[in-house]
Design a protein around this motif. Sequence first.
Motif, PDB file in Angstrom:
ATOM      1  N   SER A  26      -2.556   3.636   0.334  1.00 54.49           N
ATOM      2  CA  SER A  26      -2.271   3.606   1.619  1.00 54.49           C
ATOM      3  C   SER A  26      -3.424   4.732   2.193  1.00 54.49           C
ATOM      4  N   PRO A  27      -4.142   4.515   3.226  1.00 53.81           N
ATOM      5  CA  PRO A  27      -5.126   5.274   3.840  1.00 53.81           C
ATOM      6  C   PRO A  27      -4.130   6.787   4.564  1.00 53.81           C
ATOM      7  N   SER A  28      -2.818   6.565   4.522  1.00 53.16           N
ATOM      8  CA  SER A  28      -2.266   7.571   5.341  1.00 53.16           C
ATOM      9  C   SER A  28      -0.824   7.846   4.450  1.00 53.16           C
ATOM     10  N   ASP A  29       0.060   8.843   4.885  1.00 53.64           N
ATOM     11  CA  ASP A  29       1.283   9.025   4.118  1.00 53.64           C
ATOM     12  C   ASP A  29       2.263   7.830   4.390  1.00 53.64           C
ATOM     13  N   HIS A  30       2.023   6.863   5.043  1.00 52.34           N
ATOM     14  CA  HIS A  30       3.138   5.795   5.436  1.00 52.34           C
ATOM     15  C   HIS A  30       2.828   4.579   4.266  1.00 52.34           C
ATOM     16  N   ILE A  31       3.909   4.038   4.173  1.00 44.04           N
ATOM     17  CA  ILE A  31       4.149   2.871   3.294  1.00 44.04           C
ATOM     18  C   ILE A  31       4.076   1.585   4.180  1.00 44.04           C
ATOM     19  N   ALA A  53       0.784  -1.231   0.189  1.00 43.83           N
ATOM     20  CA  ALA A  53       0.015   0.033  -0.032  1.00 43.83           C
ATOM     21  C   ALA A  53       0.896   1.274   0.047  1.00 43.83           C
ATOM     22  N   LEU A  54       0.875   2.185  -0.988  1.00 43.68           N
ATOM     23  CA  LEU A  54       1.640   3.156  -1.345  1.00 43.68           C
ATOM     24  C   LEU A  54       0.750   4.407  -1.091  1.00 43.68           C
ATOM     25  N   PRO A  55       1.388   5.566  -0.297  1.00 44.01           N
ATOM     26  CA  PRO A  55       0.514   6.840  -0.170  1.00 44.01           C
ATOM     27  C   PRO A  55       0.215   7.610  -1.598  1.00 44.01           C
ATOM     28  N   ALA A  56      -0.843   8.166  -1.679  1.00 42.50           N
ATOM     29  CA  ALA A  56      -1.228   8.449  -3.116  1.00 42.50           C
ATOM     30  C   ALA A  56      -0.345   9.341  -3.944  1.00 42.50           C
ATOM     31  N   GLY A  57       0.442  10.099  -3.359  1.00 42.36           N
ATOM     32  CA  GLY A  57       1.295  11.067  -3.933  1.00 42.36           C
ATOM     33  C   GLY A  57       2.730  10.192  -4.449  1.00 42.36           C
ATOM     34  N   LEU A  58       3.075   9.407  -3.756  1.00 48.17           N
ATOM     35  CA  LEU A  58       4.598   8.790  -3.828  1.00 48.17           C
ATOM     36  C   LEU A  58       4.373   8.284  -5.553  1.00 48.17           C
ATOM     37  N   PRO A  59       3.528   7.592  -6.244  1.00 48.90           N
ATOM     38  CA  PRO A  59       3.844   7.260  -7.567  1.00 48.90           C
ATOM     39  C   PRO A  59       3.929   8.491  -8.641  1.00 48.90           C
ATOM     40  N   THR A  60       3.427   9.489  -8.147  1.00 49.05           N
ATOM     41  CA  THR A  60       3.359  10.674  -8.982  1.00 49.05           C
ATOM     42  C   THR A  60       4.459  11.345  -9.273  1.00 49.05           C
ATOM     43  N   THR A  61       5.542  11.508  -8.390  1.00 53.67           N
ATOM     44  CA  THR A  61       6.950  12.144  -8.400  1.00 53.67           C
ATOM     45  C   THR A  61       7.876  11.203  -8.908  1.00 53.67           C
ATOM     46  N   ALA A  62       8.868  11.745  -9.691  1.00 50.20           N
ATOM     47  CA  ALA A  62       9.972  11.143 -10.038  1.00 50.20           C
ATOM     48  C   ALA A  62      10.792  10.356  -8.925  1.00 50.20           C
ATOM     49  N   LYS A  63      10.822  11.248  -7.913  1.00 50.16           N
ATOM     50  CA  LYS A  63      11.558  10.625  -6.669  1.00 50.16           C
ATOM     51  C   LYS A  63      10.620   9.364  -6.166  1.00 50.16           C
ATOM     52  N   GLY A  64       9.591   9.705  -6.169  1.00 50.34           N
ATOM     53  CA  GLY A  64       8.730   8.459  -5.354  1.00 50.34           C
ATOM     54  C   GLY A  64       8.855   7.247  -6.295  1.00 50.34           C
TER      55      GLY A  64
END
Length: 341
Positions: free
Chosen positions: A151-156, A110-121
């Motif tokens: 993920s329901p939070s900012d945590h992986i 489960a990944l935070p919503a924003g993680l896959p949207t950035t190059a760093k993520g």
Amino acid sequence: MIVPANPAPLSRYPPISMKNGELALIDQIRATFAHRPTPTIPLGIGDDCAILRPPPGHELLVTTDFTLEGRHFRRDLHPAASVGHRCLARGLSDLAAMGATPLAAFLSLALPAGLPTTAKGRRWIASFLEGLHTLAQSAKVTLAGGDTSQSPSDHILADIILIGTAPTGTALRRSTARPGDHIHVTGQLGGSAAELQTLLTGKRIHPTQTSPHFYPTPRLKQGLHLRSQKLATACIDLSDGLSTDLTHLCESSRVRAEIEAAALPIHPKATFNLAVNGGEDYELLFTAAPATRIPKQIAGVPITRVGTIHRASRARPQITVLNPDGTTHPLKAGGWEHFKA
């Protein structure tokens, strides 16, 4: 910033494109862990279920472990490849403790919503998969399926299920130690906790593939040898610290134990306290009959006798430590325990 030493080029596992959301992530996982049908895994990733076919005369051993950001790792302290490695290593160590041969793994991520949207993520995700895949190849275990979610939070959040096999009725257990047995451990103790302690002080670390905290080595070959050669009477992996895991073994076997302080193979960076309470060593602690000849090494890993199993007694502590001067003191379970105040 902490980076793995000599990391594999991420071009081998290119960062995913999020144009198609979760489907792109699934395609990335499938590409990273490409699998051809085998007699034991005729069907892996790609259908509603995997199909497993254990060898004749074998039974399945199943274990599952969480890897939670903020509990088991921190993104600012642990390289993504290390997080992937450790995620798989936890379950492999459980299989090693029972003398099992790894068969298949199942990863839920489960990944935070924003993680896959950035190059760093996306680089983090690719490196996480690389770390997990590298250890999977070394352990000869196939990722046969799993699940992905936001993920329901900012945590992986990750969960790994490991399935192994062993000839029916031969798996090592923690409940079969006997009075008089000798206690042995593989490798060195306290190294992982010592590295973590250094990390938490803010000191910079450049982890290598032999760093006990970042890249622990599950003792699969050693567990398999102990089982196949009938050397061990009982076994457990040291994930929560020797004091806690030996307590589990003593409770399950209804015995008590005495540990020789001077005999403990303490990692050069560690102290006695870290060696017995630190945890995440992923070494094996096993018992063996006094007449059993235990080799000094198994598959290149040192084996050290550290104590003796005794009959349980209400008048004696479950675990005692024999000091070099001949005195003794009780050793309470002081390793990791969730929900403990």
